[in-house]
Every structure is written in C-alpha cells, then in structure tokens.
Design a protein around this motif. Structure first.
Motif, PDB file in Angstrom:
ATOM      1  N   THR A   1       0.621  -1.373   0.194  1.00 11.53           N
ATOM      2  CA  THR A   1      -0.326   0.145   0.275  1.00 11.53           C
ATOM      3  C   THR A   1       0.993   1.282   0.003  1.00 11.53           C
ATOM      4  N   ILE A   2       2.638   1.152   0.379  1.00  6.62           N
ATOM      5  CA  ILE A   2       2.917   2.061   0.091  1.00  6.62           C
ATOM      6  C   ILE A   2       3.639   2.224  -1.647  1.00  6.62           C
ATOM      7  N   GLU A   3       3.622   3.598  -1.944  1.00  7.87           N
ATOM      8  CA  GLU A   3       4.178   4.036  -3.119  1.00  7.87           C
ATOM      9  C   GLU A   3       5.117   2.713  -3.949  1.00  7.87           C
ATOM     10  N   VAL A   4       6.486   2.028  -3.039  1.00 12.04           N
ATOM     11  CA  VAL A   4       6.757   1.405  -3.798  1.00 12.04           C
ATOM     12  C   VAL A   4       6.495  -0.229  -4.226  1.00 12.04           C
ATOM     13  N   GLY A   5       5.628  -0.493  -3.240  1.00 11.19           N
ATOM     14  CA  GLY A   5       4.346  -1.739  -3.502  1.00 11.19           C
ATOM     15  C   GLY A   5       3.889  -1.802  -4.435  1.00 11.19           C
ATOM     16  N   GLU A   6       3.402  -0.182  -4.516  1.00 16.07           N
ATOM     17  CA  GLU A   6       2.859   0.361  -5.880  1.00 16.07           C
ATOM     18  C   GLU A   6       2.995   0.054  -7.333  1.00 16.07           C
ATOM     19  N   VAL A   7       3.708   0.504  -7.633  1.00 24.55           N
ATOM     20  CA  VAL A   7       4.877   0.853  -8.413  1.00 24.55           C
ATOM     21  C   VAL A   7       4.996  -1.008  -8.884  1.00 24.55           C
ATOM     22  N   LEU A   8       5.810  -1.298  -7.884  1.00 23.82           N
ATOM     23  CA  LEU A   8       5.830  -2.765  -8.395  1.00 23.82           C
ATOM     24  C   LEU A   8       4.748  -3.749  -9.472  1.00 23.82           C
ATOM     25  N   LEU A   9       3.297  -3.169  -8.099  1.00 18.67           N
ATOM     26  CA  LEU A   9       2.031  -3.684  -8.543  1.00 18.67           C
ATOM     27  C   LEU A   9       1.484  -3.924  -9.943  1.00 18.67           C
ATOM     28  N   ARG A  10       1.717  -2.549 -10.279  1.00 20.85           N
ATOM     29  CA  ARG A  10       1.327  -1.533 -11.397  1.00 20.85           C
ATOM     30  C   ARG A  10       2.035  -1.892 -12.771  1.00 20.85           C
ATOM     31  N   ASN A  11       3.028  -2.183 -12.502  1.00 16.61           N
ATOM     32  CA  ASN A  11       4.073  -2.871 -13.192  1.00 16.61           C
ATOM     33  C   ASN A  11       3.989  -4.104 -13.859  1.00 16.61           C
ATOM     34  N   GLN A  12       3.767  -4.649 -12.305  1.00 17.82           N
ATOM     35  CA  GLN A  12       3.702  -6.418 -12.873  1.00 17.82           C
ATOM     36  C   GLN A  12       5.353  -6.590 -12.567  1.00 17.82           C
ATOM     37  N   ILE A  13       6.084  -5.796 -11.542  1.00 21.08           N
ATOM     38  CA  ILE A  13       7.332  -6.253 -11.771  1.00 21.08           C
ATOM     39  C   ILE A  13       7.481  -7.771 -10.415  1.00 21.08           C
ATOM     40  N   ILE A  14       6.494  -7.634  -9.597  1.00 19.71           N
ATOM     41  CA  ILE A  14       6.531  -9.113  -8.510  1.00 19.71           C
ATOM     42  C   ILE A  14       5.351  -9.565  -8.516  1.00 19.71           C
ATOM     43  N   LYS A  15       5.143 -10.941  -8.965  1.00 19.36           N
ATOM     44  CA  LYS A  15       4.124 -12.283  -8.519  1.00 19.36           C
ATOM     45  C   LYS A  15       4.400 -12.600  -7.284  1.00 19.36           C
ATOM     46  N   LEU A  16       2.565 -12.626  -7.417  1.00 20.14           N
ATOM     47  CA  LEU A  16       2.179 -12.745  -5.467  1.00 20.14           C
ATOM     48  C   LEU A  16       1.019 -13.432  -4.827  1.00 20.14           C
ATOM     49  N   ILE A  17       1.084 -14.126  -4.472  1.00 22.08           N
ATOM     50  CA  ILE A  17       0.103 -15.653  -4.107  1.00 22.08           C
ATOM     51  C   ILE A  17      -0.071 -14.556  -2.295  1.00 22.08           C
ATOM     52  N   VAL A  18      -0.960 -14.426  -2.053  1.00 17.29           N
ATOM     53  CA  VAL A  18      -1.206 -13.606  -1.007  1.00 17.29           C
ATOM     54  C   VAL A  18      -1.983 -14.605  -0.362  1.00 17.29           C
ATOM     55  N   PHE A  19      -1.673 -14.982   0.935  1.00 17.74           N
ATOM     56  CA  PHE A  19      -2.832 -16.290   1.625  1.00 17.74           C
ATOM     57  C   PHE A  19      -2.932 -15.797   3.472  1.00 17.74           C
ATOM     58  N   ASP A  20      -3.948 -16.218   3.812  1.00 20.69           N
ATOM     59  CA  ASP A  20      -4.293 -16.386   5.081  1.00 20.69           C
ATOM     60  C   ASP A  20      -3.380 -17.300   5.673  1.00 20.69           C
ATOM     61  N   LYS A  21      -3.328 -16.721   7.096  1.00 16.36           N
ATOM     62  CA  LYS A  21      -2.312 -17.685   7.599  1.00 16.36           C
ATOM     63  C   LYS A  21      -2.804 -18.209   8.417  1.00 16.36           C
TER      64      LYS A  21
END
Length: 58
Positions: free
Chosen positions: A27-47
């Motif tokens: 949710t911070i700017e750096v993270g948003e840029v990574l997501l917007r430019n598809q630089i990183i691929k994530l799997i978000v999970f519930d612990k």
C-alpha cells in the motif's frame, strides 16, 4: 521434445506473503509501483486457514 531447462523457463515464480504483510508493503508507493508494472508476482494467503486469497498478477 522440450528439455528440462526449457520447461524451467516456461514457469513463473510467485512470492507467497500473508495478507497483513501485503497490506503493509504493497500500500506504500514502492509496492504499488511493483504491482502496477507487474515487476513482482504474488500469492497472498491467510495464515490461519492457509487459504490462497489472491494471485497477482492474475
């Protein structure tokens, strides 16, 4: 016939992170840029339930 090296290059690598970490980091700017430019691929999970909540990019 594909070699094992060719098969390796046809795969995508995803980083698995918990939902609270996702909310903090992406949710911070750096993270948003990574997501917007598809630089990183994530799997978000519930612990707790170990359920996958989101694949990014989908």
């Amino acid at each position: 016939m594909a070699t094992s090296l060719q098969l390796l290059y046809n795969r995508s690598l995803y980083l698995a992170i918990s939902q609270p970490i996702f909310k903090i980091v992406f949710t911070i700017e750096v993270g948003e840029v990574l997501l917007r430019n598809q630089i990183i691929k994530l799997i978000v999970f519930d612990k707790k339930s170990e359920a996958i909540l989101q694949w990014i990019p989908d």
